[in-house]
Design a protein around this motif. Sequence first.
Motif, PDB file in Angstrom:
ATOM      1  N   MET A 147       0.830  -1.204   0.000  1.00 42.03           N
ATOM      2  CA  MET A 147       0.000   0.000   0.000  1.00 42.03           C
ATOM      3  C   MET A 147       0.867   1.258   0.000  1.00 42.03           C
ATOM      4  SD  MET A 147      -1.310  -0.003   4.010  1.00 42.03           S
ATOM      5  CE  MET A 147      -2.943  -0.295   3.481  1.00 42.03           C
ATOM      6  N   GLN A 148       0.309   2.345  -0.519  1.00 45.75           N
ATOM      7  CA  GLN A 148       1.050   3.599  -0.539  1.00 45.75           C
ATOM      8  C   GLN A 148       1.037   4.293   0.815  1.00 45.75           C
ATOM      9  OE1 GLN A 148      -0.557   6.699  -2.999  1.00 45.75           O
ATOM     10  NE2 GLN A 148       1.278   7.970  -2.868  1.00 45.75           N
ATOM     11  N   VAL A 149      -0.150   4.395   1.431  1.00 49.52           N
ATOM     12  CA  VAL A 149      -0.319   5.049   2.730  1.00 49.52           C
ATOM     13  C   VAL A 149      -1.246   4.179   3.559  1.00 49.52           C
ATOM     14  CG1 VAL A 149      -1.155   7.098   3.947  1.00 49.52           C
ATOM     15  CG2 VAL A 149      -0.001   7.346   1.732  1.00 49.52           C
ATOM     16  N   ASN A 150      -0.849   3.888   4.789  1.00 44.67           N
ATOM     17  CA  ASN A 150      -1.684   3.024   5.612  1.00 44.67           C
ATOM     18  C   ASN A 150      -2.959   3.733   6.036  1.00 44.67           C
ATOM     19  OD1 ASN A 150      -2.387   1.873   8.595  1.00 44.67           O
ATOM     20  ND2 ASN A 150      -1.696   0.275   7.187  1.00 44.67           N
ATOM     21  N   ASN A 151      -4.065   3.037   5.940  1.00 45.07           N
ATOM     22  CA  ASN A 151      -5.367   3.631   6.234  1.00 45.07           C
ATOM     23  C   ASN A 151      -5.588   3.887   7.714  1.00 45.07           C
ATOM     24  OD1 ASN A 151      -5.388   0.628   5.883  1.00 45.07           O
ATOM     25  ND2 ASN A 151      -7.378   0.825   6.895  1.00 45.07           N
ATOM     26  N   GLU A 152      -4.898   3.170   8.591  1.00 47.16           N
ATOM     27  CA  GLU A 152      -5.095   3.360  10.030  1.00 47.16           C
ATOM     28  C   GLU A 152      -4.151   4.395  10.628  1.00 47.16           C
ATOM     29  OE1 GLU A 152      -5.621  -0.046  12.509  1.00 47.16           O
ATOM     30  OE2 GLU A 152      -6.399  -1.278  10.877  1.00 47.16           O
ATOM     31  N   THR A 153      -2.921   4.416  10.158  1.00 45.68           N
ATOM     32  CA  THR A 153      -1.912   5.292  10.761  1.00 45.68           C
ATOM     33  C   THR A 153      -1.575   6.516   9.929  1.00 45.68           C
ATOM     34  OG1 THR A 153      -0.087   4.096   9.728  1.00 45.68           O
ATOM     35  CG2 THR A 153      -0.851   3.304  11.908  1.00 45.68           C
ATOM     36  N   GLY A 154      -1.860   6.479   8.632  1.00 48.24           N
ATOM     37  CA  GLY A 154      -1.459   7.575   7.758  1.00 48.24           C
ATOM     38  C   GLY A 154       0.011   7.572   7.405  1.00 48.24           C
ATOM     39  N   GLY A 323     -10.308   2.486  13.816  1.00 47.53           N
ATOM     40  CA  GLY A 323      -9.502   1.752  12.848  1.00 47.53           C
ATOM     41  C   GLY A 323     -10.104   1.854  11.475  1.00 47.53           C
ATOM     42  N   ALA A 324      -9.942   0.813  10.663  1.00 45.04           N
ATOM     43  CA  ALA A 324     -10.528   0.808   9.330  1.00 45.04           C
ATOM     44  C   ALA A 324     -12.041   0.781   9.454  1.00 45.04           C
ATOM     45  CB  ALA A 324     -10.038  -0.411   8.542  1.00 45.04           C
ATOM     46  N   ALA A 325     -12.713   1.687   8.760  1.00 41.73           N
ATOM     47  CA  ALA A 325     -14.161   1.822   8.906  1.00 41.73           C
ATOM     48  C   ALA A 325     -14.907   0.555   8.527  1.00 41.73           C
ATOM     49  CB  ALA A 325     -14.659   2.985   8.037  1.00 41.73           C
ATOM     50  N   CYS A 326     -14.344  -0.206   7.585  1.00 40.20           N
ATOM     51  CA  CYS A 326     -15.044  -1.399   7.128  1.00 40.20           C
ATOM     52  C   CYS A 326     -14.850  -2.585   8.052  1.00 40.20           C
ATOM     53  CB  CYS A 326     -14.588  -1.764   5.727  1.00 40.20           C
ATOM     54  SG  CYS A 326     -12.817  -1.714   5.532  1.00 40.20           S
ATOM     55  N   THR A 327     -14.024  -2.447   9.102  1.00 42.70           N
ATOM     56  CA  THR A 327     -13.789  -3.587   9.990  1.00 42.70           C
ATOM     57  C   THR A 327     -14.141  -3.293  11.441  1.00 42.70           C
ATOM     58  OG1 THR A 327     -11.475  -2.923  10.301  1.00 42.70           O
ATOM     59  CG2 THR A 327     -11.932  -4.490   8.545  1.00 42.70           C
ATOM     60  N   THR A 328     -14.653  -2.100  11.720  1.00 42.98           N
ATOM     61  CA  THR A 328     -14.925  -1.762  13.113  1.00 42.98           C
ATOM     62  C   THR A 328     -15.987  -2.652  13.730  1.00 42.98           C
ATOM     63  OG1 THR A 328     -16.434  -0.054  12.299  1.00 42.98           O
ATOM     64  CG2 THR A 328     -14.217   0.650  12.929  1.00 42.98           C
ATOM     65  N   VAL A 351      -7.442   4.898  18.681  1.00 46.54           N
ATOM     66  CA  VAL A 351      -8.474   5.542  17.869  1.00 46.54           C
ATOM     67  C   VAL A 351      -7.787   6.327  16.764  1.00 46.54           C
ATOM     68  CG1 VAL A 351     -10.172   5.696  19.720  1.00 46.54           C
ATOM     69  CG2 VAL A 351      -8.559   7.572  19.376  1.00 46.54           C
ATOM     70  N   ARG A 352      -8.532   6.574  15.692  1.00 46.54           N
ATOM     71  CA  ARG A 352      -7.988   7.300  14.541  1.00 46.54           C
ATOM     72  C   ARG A 352      -8.803   8.558  14.282  1.00 46.54           C
ATOM     73  NH1 ARG A 352      -9.017   4.549   8.932  1.00 46.54           N
ATOM     74  NH2 ARG A 352     -11.031   5.542   9.269  1.00 46.54           N
ATOM     75  N   LEU A 353      -8.105   9.670  14.132  1.00 38.97           N
ATOM     76  CA  LEU A 353      -8.702  10.917  13.686  1.00 38.97           C
ATOM     77  C   LEU A 353      -8.164  11.189  12.282  1.00 38.97           C
ATOM     78  CD1 LEU A 353      -8.448  11.066  16.906  1.00 38.97           C
ATOM     79  CD2 LEU A 353      -8.517  13.536  16.624  1.00 38.97           C
ATOM     80  N   SER A 354      -9.030  11.593  11.376  1.00 37.06           N
ATOM     81  CA  SER A 354      -8.561  11.934  10.027  1.00 37.06           C
ATOM     82  C   SER A 354      -9.422  13.063   9.477  1.00 37.06           C
ATOM     83  CB  SER A 354      -8.595  10.709   9.108  1.00 37.06           C
ATOM     84  OG  SER A 354      -9.854  10.054   9.129  1.00 37.06           O
ATOM     85  N   TRP A 355      -8.801  13.957   8.744  1.00 37.94           N
ATOM     86  CA  TRP A 355      -9.460  15.183   8.314  1.00 37.94           C
ATOM     87  C   TRP A 355      -9.015  15.526   6.896  1.00 37.94           C
ATOM     88  CZ3 TRP A 355      -6.138  14.392  12.335  1.00 37.94           C
ATOM     89  CH2 TRP A 355      -4.821  14.817  12.151  1.00 37.94           C
TER      90      TRP A 355
END
Length: 390
Positions: A147-154, A323-328, A351-355
């Motif tokens: 992957m290019q950028v991890n979805n959980e950590t950025g 975490g990943a929205a599809c696995t919460t 927990v993950r914050l993303s904006w």
Amino acid sequence: MSLYLDSHATTPLDPRVREVILRHLDPSFGNAGSTHEFGQRGKDAVNAARDQIARVVHARRHEVVLTSGATESNNLALLGLAAHGERTGRRHLVSTEIEHKAVLEPLAVLQERGFEVTLVPAEPSGRVAADAVLAAVRPDTLLVSVMQVNNETGIAQPVDAIAAALGDSAAFLHVDAAQGYGKDLVPLTHDRIDLISVSAHKIHGPQGVGCLIARRRAGILPPLEPIIHGGGQEFGLRSGSLPVALIAGFGLAAELAADERNSRHQHCVRLKKHFVRAFTDLGAALHGDAEFALPNALNMSLPGLDSDQALEALAGVAAVSDGAACTTICATASHVLASMGVTGAELDGAVRLSWSHLTPESEVVAAIPKMVQRLQAARAPHDVWPAPDA
């Protein structure tokens, strides 16, 4: 209303993109597969969008295979190469432990079909080491998928270094770019990356559309076979009538993301400084090395709170994820953080914050004190928040 801080799950639709979508719903509603004037208008819109999408990674129109999103694209990249691997005896696959489930699960399917899979763990920084990925490549390796950028950590992964080192290896290189396309532009322009998965809704486009960019190498496309049959659209790789309005919106979203990348980046940097300052003052553990992180996400664990308690405390103030929205819904600890060596309470409490650039800075500044107050109130009475330098 809560402050939306879950842009890694999906981004709000850009108003300019919305206008394009509506225009192609009515009156430009033709099927791009029809030969009359309505269909031709649809076809023209689709081809214009292909150009916009391809230009972001220095690809070409005919290398853009339109899909329903990155999950389907990942499946097409991995499962679509399986027959070629079986014919040629190349039944080895290399990937990482921190991939999205949309990569890990197709890999598991291939394992059941007799393929061998090597998964490289992450380092504590949140990155996989390029050398470790390359060391796993063998003469019978069919595909490397990182992957290019991890979805959980950025955290950005070294896909360009891997691409450069693979050189003339026969192994195909696939990059799940759902979180990096349109944000971190340069790595994906490396022409040794054969396959790139993209979702429109991660770049302020519509949900339900994405693509697999399949680059030619020495003039030859990767030997993919379709996983959806029934009409022969998309160069025979993905049957089904094209959603013209969504594709047109995707195209504009891609163009805007590339054109406005610098201003968007700087806005996200400013927001991240607010969050990092506030939560490190509370003694939060931040996961992933900031040196490799994109500025639009933060993964952290708060002392005295598990992730469910943190999400409940923030309800009504900020919309965040564990975490990943599809696995919460699975209520399992993060496989990404576990691979990084995070354990115990920190693993359970992440927990993950993303904006995004559409997140107003004034709303962030107003929301942070409320978030801090809620989190402090939610901790168990006997828990003590450590000093910032503890």
